[in-house]
Design a protein around this motif. Structure first.
Motif, mmCIF file in Angstrom:
data_model
loop_
_atom_site.group_PDB
_atom_site.id
_atom_site.type_symbol
_atom_site.label_atom_id
_atom_site.label_comp_id
_atom_site.label_asym_id
_atom_site.label_seq_id
_atom_site.Cartn_x
_atom_site.Cartn_y
_atom_site.Cartn_z
ATOM 1 N N ARG A 184 0.719 -1.252 -0.323
ATOM 2 C CA ARG A 184 -0.130 0.059 -0.024
ATOM 3 C C ARG A 184 1.009 1.312 0.078
ATOM 4 O O ARG A 184 0.371 2.184 -0.864
ATOM 5 C CB ARG A 184 -1.005 -0.066 1.373
ATOM 6 C CG ARG A 184 -1.803 1.050 1.266
ATOM 7 C CD ARG A 184 -2.969 0.872 2.159
ATOM 8 N NE ARG A 184 -2.444 1.015 3.656
ATOM 9 C CZ ARG A 184 -2.339 0.265 4.631
ATOM 10 N NH1 ARG A 184 -3.213 -0.779 4.351
ATOM 11 N NH2 ARG A 184 -1.935 0.470 5.902
ATOM 12 N N LEU A 185 1.986 1.236 0.761
ATOM 13 C CA LEU A 185 2.752 2.276 1.006
ATOM 14 C C LEU A 185 3.538 2.560 -0.596
ATOM 15 O O LEU A 185 3.572 3.908 -1.015
ATOM 16 C CB LEU A 185 3.915 2.123 2.080
ATOM 17 C CG LEU A 185 4.591 3.201 2.285
ATOM 18 C CD1 LEU A 185 4.219 4.249 2.575
ATOM 19 C CD2 LEU A 185 6.003 2.814 3.308
ATOM 20 N N LEU A 186 4.159 1.498 -1.217
ATOM 21 C CA LEU A 186 4.557 1.616 -2.288
ATOM 22 C C LEU A 186 3.653 2.102 -3.602
ATOM 23 O O LEU A 186 3.966 2.959 -4.575
ATOM 24 C CB LEU A 186 5.044 0.393 -2.936
ATOM 25 C CG LEU A 186 6.525 0.109 -2.115
ATOM 26 C CD1 LEU A 186 6.934 -1.313 -2.477
ATOM 27 C CD2 LEU A 186 7.432 0.930 -2.477
ATOM 28 N N ALA A 187 2.463 1.623 -3.432
ATOM 29 C CA ALA A 187 1.207 1.866 -4.227
ATOM 30 C C ALA A 187 1.007 3.618 -4.265
ATOM 31 O O ALA A 187 0.695 4.240 -5.273
ATOM 32 C CB ALA A 187 0.034 1.343 -4.081
ATOM 33 N N LYS A 188 1.027 3.930 -3.002
ATOM 34 C CA LYS A 188 0.989 5.462 -2.842
ATOM 35 C C LYS A 188 2.178 6.087 -3.321
ATOM 36 O O LYS A 188 2.119 7.331 -4.113
ATOM 37 C CB LYS A 188 0.742 5.749 -1.363
ATOM 38 C CG LYS A 188 0.638 7.169 -1.142
ATOM 39 C CD LYS A 188 0.455 7.499 0.378
ATOM 40 C CE LYS A 188 -0.142 8.852 0.794
ATOM 41 N NZ LYS A 188 0.837 9.895 0.100
ATOM 42 N N ILE A 247 12.148 0.751 1.982
ATOM 43 C CA ILE A 247 10.909 0.771 2.310
ATOM 44 C C ILE A 247 11.021 0.151 3.640
ATOM 45 O O ILE A 247 12.148 -0.291 4.136
ATOM 46 C CB ILE A 247 10.104 -0.446 1.437
ATOM 47 C CG1 ILE A 247 10.682 -1.798 1.495
ATOM 48 C CG2 ILE A 247 9.652 0.104 0.047
ATOM 49 C CD1 ILE A 247 9.656 -2.756 0.799
ATOM 50 N N PRO A 248 10.123 0.536 4.587
ATOM 51 C CA PRO A 248 10.104 0.155 5.834
ATOM 52 C C PRO A 248 9.632 -1.238 5.998
ATOM 53 O O PRO A 248 9.324 -1.842 5.312
ATOM 54 C CB PRO A 248 9.299 0.958 6.559
ATOM 55 C CG PRO A 248 8.192 1.396 5.428
ATOM 56 C CD PRO A 248 8.997 1.516 4.259
ATOM 57 N N SER A 249 9.935 -1.802 7.370
ATOM 58 C CA SER A 249 9.408 -3.111 7.570
ATOM 59 C C SER A 249 7.965 -2.979 7.534
ATOM 60 O O SER A 249 7.264 -1.947 7.769
ATOM 61 C CB SER A 249 9.799 -3.604 8.764
ATOM 62 O OG SER A 249 9.250 -2.722 9.873
ATOM 63 N N ASP A 254 3.160 1.808 8.831
ATOM 64 C CA ASP A 254 2.038 2.796 8.912
ATOM 65 C C ASP A 254 2.639 4.214 9.335
ATOM 66 O O ASP A 254 2.103 5.308 8.696
ATOM 67 C CB ASP A 254 1.375 2.648 10.136
ATOM 68 C CG ASP A 254 0.193 1.374 9.736
ATOM 69 O OD1 ASP A 254 -0.123 1.267 8.489
ATOM 70 O OD2 ASP A 254 -0.260 0.489 10.574
ATOM 71 N N ILE A 255 3.837 4.228 9.762
ATOM 72 C CA ILE A 255 4.768 5.541 10.184
ATOM 73 C C ILE A 255 4.711 6.402 9.128
ATOM 74 O O ILE A 255 4.856 7.817 9.331
ATOM 75 C CB ILE A 255 5.727 5.414 10.962
ATOM 76 C CG1 ILE A 255 5.580 4.446 12.231
ATOM 77 C CG2 ILE A 255 6.789 6.481 11.400
ATOM 78 C CD1 ILE A 255 6.724 3.922 13.031
ATOM 79 N N PHE A 256 5.051 5.686 8.019
ATOM 80 C CA PHE A 256 5.660 6.284 6.800
ATOM 81 C C PHE A 256 4.455 6.700 5.791
ATOM 82 O O PHE A 256 4.600 7.112 4.605
ATOM 83 C CB PHE A 256 6.724 5.412 5.921
ATOM 84 C CG PHE A 256 7.790 5.553 6.806
ATOM 85 C CD1 PHE A 256 8.772 6.387 6.713
ATOM 86 C CD2 PHE A 256 8.113 4.393 7.835
ATOM 87 C CE1 PHE A 256 10.152 6.436 7.286
ATOM 88 C CE2 PHE A 256 9.221 4.476 8.492
ATOM 89 C CZ PHE A 256 10.455 5.315 8.412
ATOM 90 N N SER A 262 12.358 8.799 1.012
ATOM 91 C CA SER A 262 13.799 9.146 1.176
ATOM 92 C C SER A 262 14.044 8.760 2.900
ATOM 93 O O SER A 262 15.056 9.148 3.459
ATOM 94 C CB SER A 262 14.120 10.245 0.682
ATOM 95 O OG SER A 262 12.971 11.507 1.167
ATOM 96 N N ASP A 263 13.023 9.112 3.730
ATOM 97 C CA ASP A 263 13.184 9.153 5.266
ATOM 98 C C ASP A 263 13.437 7.960 5.967
ATOM 99 O O ASP A 263 13.931 7.784 6.940
ATOM 100 C CB ASP A 263 12.102 9.853 5.830
ATOM 101 C CG ASP A 263 11.862 11.365 5.789
ATOM 102 O OD1 ASP A 263 12.874 11.863 5.125
ATOM 103 O OD2 ASP A 263 10.834 12.115 6.037
#
Length: 756
Positions: A184-188, A247-249, A254-256, A262-263
């Motif tokens: 979901r994060l990568l889709a965004k 990417i985060p774990s 959710d945090i990102f 880049s963070d």
């Protein structure tokens, strides 16, 4: 590895590595199978030249079988780079770096060398190389040599390094193994950042086949249209995004949600082309995306400039750089899973032959693995060290005062490059400095040497800079710096017509009481602060009056008009450098015939020049002991009975790129040592401005001999060349200490400095 990149189902007769075609092998009666153990030669330290019996034998030194093919020899060098990726003595991320270097080298090899062979083939040129191979035979041999090497490269990544990275906590995760929140994060990220930059280009009767730019990563997309059936489109992967997206774990995803990727600090990565592939529905609404296959093309990138017809060389070079985007395609790399029908579309529309296609397992364009060197895991990288500085330059005394008293030798990267920059900075500010002249070949993007020259001009010094615009793949940087220097009033010369200026020279002219004194820095390497940390190069400061006069004459020839070809101490190319090198070889031959103590050692990047090779063959036939340490291409064939038994060829590939050029002649005890910018190649001796200069100071001559001796006795990173052109690792003999020359230089750095 900058100055200095690079990275055929044949039916013709079998061509083995480094060997000439069968028809040429019988041209001379030699034993190509003689092993080095069977020869009477064994390396001895150069500090005590050993007497050798004469073994002169008549032979045809022009025979093709006596020469290794240049292109195949280069491939053997790149094989040694691959072996470093497989060497478990390197830290893990350094092994990954070597894998990236292998790919980057191949890119440049295809852009320049293979494209040149293709051009010869298309022009109907049948002229053979020194080893007797035609352009067609060389292309066949390249393919045959390269295919198993590429498989080994992929195997090293997929079966060795990738699992080890995962075990070390650096995970490159296939998209299908990502968890829900990560997807979901990568889709965004795709929707917000990548999608707006993508341009799908259809290919059908209404849409011409799109231009595929050099080395760009692309997706061949197959879609199904309800009305028209299967369709083909190309999507270019933008080059301004990281190839490996961090990417985060799953637990921290959710945090990102509202933060940029880049963070992310976690060492989890996914290939950007996989992210695009799994979100292509946004690009093709209403269509079914059936599949997407990565591919990449390599184009001819060798700029051809008619210099004598160019009214403005800088503008001509700028246009030439732009033309690289449109050079002929010489290689197509595709994902192994790409179906034949899709591959055929690419082959037909790019105007390729099947032998120019390489189907690869795993990622396409693996030079991008360099990105993993940004991972902050120092335990997985080479241990850093602090380069040494000559003691004479640490006291606060003026560098001009020190150099009036003594010469100074710097051996990079074991020494710091800072003294060179300090020398320029001091000269720029010193009120007694009248003029500064410097050659600039590859100075890089952040060039402190250029900034110092600009400061000098602003301070009223006469400054002349020869900026070589034709330094391959550095043209754009050099154009930027040339314009910047011109803006502040520096006299900028772009080089000589038909020649590249490869010499490494810096001269400071200073008024001192009632005289003018020239201060020199001459080097084997570029004035590049970045490569100074990874290339082994030797720089030399001196106020020798004869060398000063020679360098002044050479600068005048470069900036004005001159037919001068003889100098007091310098050897200069083009001109008499080849003649002078061969004369010294013949001197060793004559000396050996009388006294039996002939000795030649040469350390260089490449050995290709046929006249120099023939002279070395004659030396071996006369019994002269010859040691050649050639990092890259070597067209000389050692260990051939009656021709080259007395010649030993080694190559060191390790943590640093061996870049120094050192030429040693025993000369009956009146030893001569030359160092400088030139390799023994036709391009260096005939088509480049190069310099070699003698080191006459007894202390530094002794230090250089020790440097040579340690490198010749390396039994960890050295490989020895066999008569067939292949290489084998040099192993310590029973009871013999392990010597890694580069590690030894790190541990003993500065031994070449005079103690104050």
């Amino acid at each position: 590895m900058n100055d200095p990149d690079a990275s055929l189902n044949a039916t013709e007769a079998e061509v083995s590595i480094g060997a000439a075609p069968k028809r040429a092998v019988d041209d001379v009666d030699v034993d190509l199978t003689a092993s080095l153990e069977e020869t009477p030669y064994r390396h001895a330290p150069i500090l005590a030249s050993s007497r050798q019996p004469s073994g002169e034998k008549a032979s045809d030194l022009d025979a093709p079988s006596l020469y290794i093919n240049r292109e195949l020899s280069w491939l053997e060098f790149n094989r040694r780079v691959l072996e470093e990726a497989q060497d478990e003595s390197h830290p893990l991320l350094e092994r990954v770096k070597f894998l990236a270097i292998f790919s980057n080298n191949l890119d440049e090899f295809f852009m320049i060398r293979v494209s040149g062979l293709r051009e010869q083939l298309e022009s109907g040129i049948l002229e053979t190389s020194a080893d007797g191979m035609t352009p067609a035979e060389q292309l066949v041999a390249i393919r045959r040599t390269l295919e198993p090497m590429l498989k080994e490269h992929r195997r090293t990544w997929l079966e060795d390094l990738l699992p080890q990275l995962n075990a070390a906590g650096i995970r490159i995760i296939p998209y299908h193994k990502l968890k829900k929140k990560q997807r979901r994060l990568l889709a965004k990220y795709f929707h917000d950042e990548i999608f707006p930059t993508l341009t799908p280009l259809a290919f059908d009767p209404g849409h011409p086949f799109p231009h595929i730019s050099n080395l760009s990563l692309n997706l061949a997309v197959v879609v199904s249209d309800p009305e028209h059936g299967e369709r083909f489109a190309r999507v270019k992967v933008p080059g301004f995004f990281p190839r490996l997206l961090r990417i985060p774990s799953e637990e921290r995803a959710d945090i990102f949600e509202g933060l940029p990727l880049s963070d992310v600090k976690a060492d989890n990565f996914v290939w950007i082309e996989e992210v695009i592939t799994h979100n292509l529905e946004e690009l093709f609404p209403g269509l079914e995306v059936k599949a997407a296959y990565p591919f990449r093309v390599t184009r001819d990138a060798d700029i051809e400039i008619e210099e004598d017809e160019a009214a403005d060389l800088l503008a001509a070079i700028e246009q030439g750089v732009e033309s690289r985007f449109f050079g002929k395609v010489v290689r197509l790399e595709v994902d192994k899973a790409m179906p034949k029908r899709i591959r055929d579309i690419l082959v037909e529309n790019l105007g390729l032959q099947p032998y120019q296609v390489y189907a690869l397992e795993g990622p396409v364009g693996m030079a991008d693995l360099w990105e993993l060197m940004k991972v902050d895991r120092p335990e997985l990288k080479d241990r850093p060290f602090t380069p040494s500085v000559p003691p004479a330059l640490t006291t606060g005394e003026s560098i001009f005062s020190v150099l009036r008293r003594q010469d100074i030798l710097l051996y990079l990267p074991y020494d710091s490059f800072a003294p060179v920059l300090d020398f320029l900075d001091v000269a720029a500010e010193d009120p007694n400095v009248l003029a500064i002249k410097q050659t600039l070949y590859r100075v890089g993007k952040n060039a402190p040497v250029v900034k110092a020259l600009m400061k000098a001009r602003e301070n009223g010094k006469q400054v002349a800079a020869l900026v070589e615009l034709k330094a391959r793949f550095d043209e754009e940087n050099n154009i930027v710096w040339a314009k910047a220097l011109e803006r502040v009033g520096v006299h900028v010369v772009y080089g000589l017509i038909g020649l590249k200026t490869h010499a490494k020279l810096l001269m400071v002219v200073r008024r001192e009481q009632d005289r003018i004194r020239r201060y020199l820095h001459m080097s084997t390497g570029n004035y590049n602060a970045a490569t100074a940390r990874v290339y082994t190069d030797i720089g030399y400061f001196t106020t020798d009056p004869d060398l000063g006069a020679d360098v002044a004459d050479l600068f005048n020839a470069l900036t004005g008009y001159s037919r001068k070809d003889s100098y007091r101490k310098l050897l200069v190319a083009p001109g008499r450098m080849r003649e002078e090198i061969c004369r010294r070889i013949e001197r060793e031959i004559a000396r050996h015939k009388q006294h039996g103590d002939g000795r030649i050692i040469m350390k260089m990047n490449q050995l290709v020049d046929k006249r120099c090779i023939k002279a070395l063959y004659r030396a071996s036939q006369a019994g002269v002991q010859v040691d050649l340490q050639v990092r890259g291409i070597c067209c000389l064939r050692p260990g051939v009975q009656g021709v080259s038994e007395r010649i030993r060829v080694t190559s060191i590939v390790g943590r640093f790129l061996e870049h120094a050029r050192i030429y040693y002649f025993y000369n009956g005890g009146e030893e001569e040592l030359l160092i400088g910018s030139a390799d023994l190649m036709p391009r260096n001796l005939d088509r480049r401005v190069e310099q070699l200069f003698p080191v006459e100071d007894p202390f530094f001559k002794s230090a250089l001999k020790t440097i040579l001796d340690i490198h010749l006795n390396d039994n960890v990173k050295a490989r020895e060349m066999l008569p067939d052109g292949a290489y084998r690792r040099v192993e310590p003999k029973p009871g013999e200490a392990r010597i890694n020359a580069q590690e030894w230089m790190v541990a003993n750095r500065g031994f070449w400095h005079r103690k104050e």
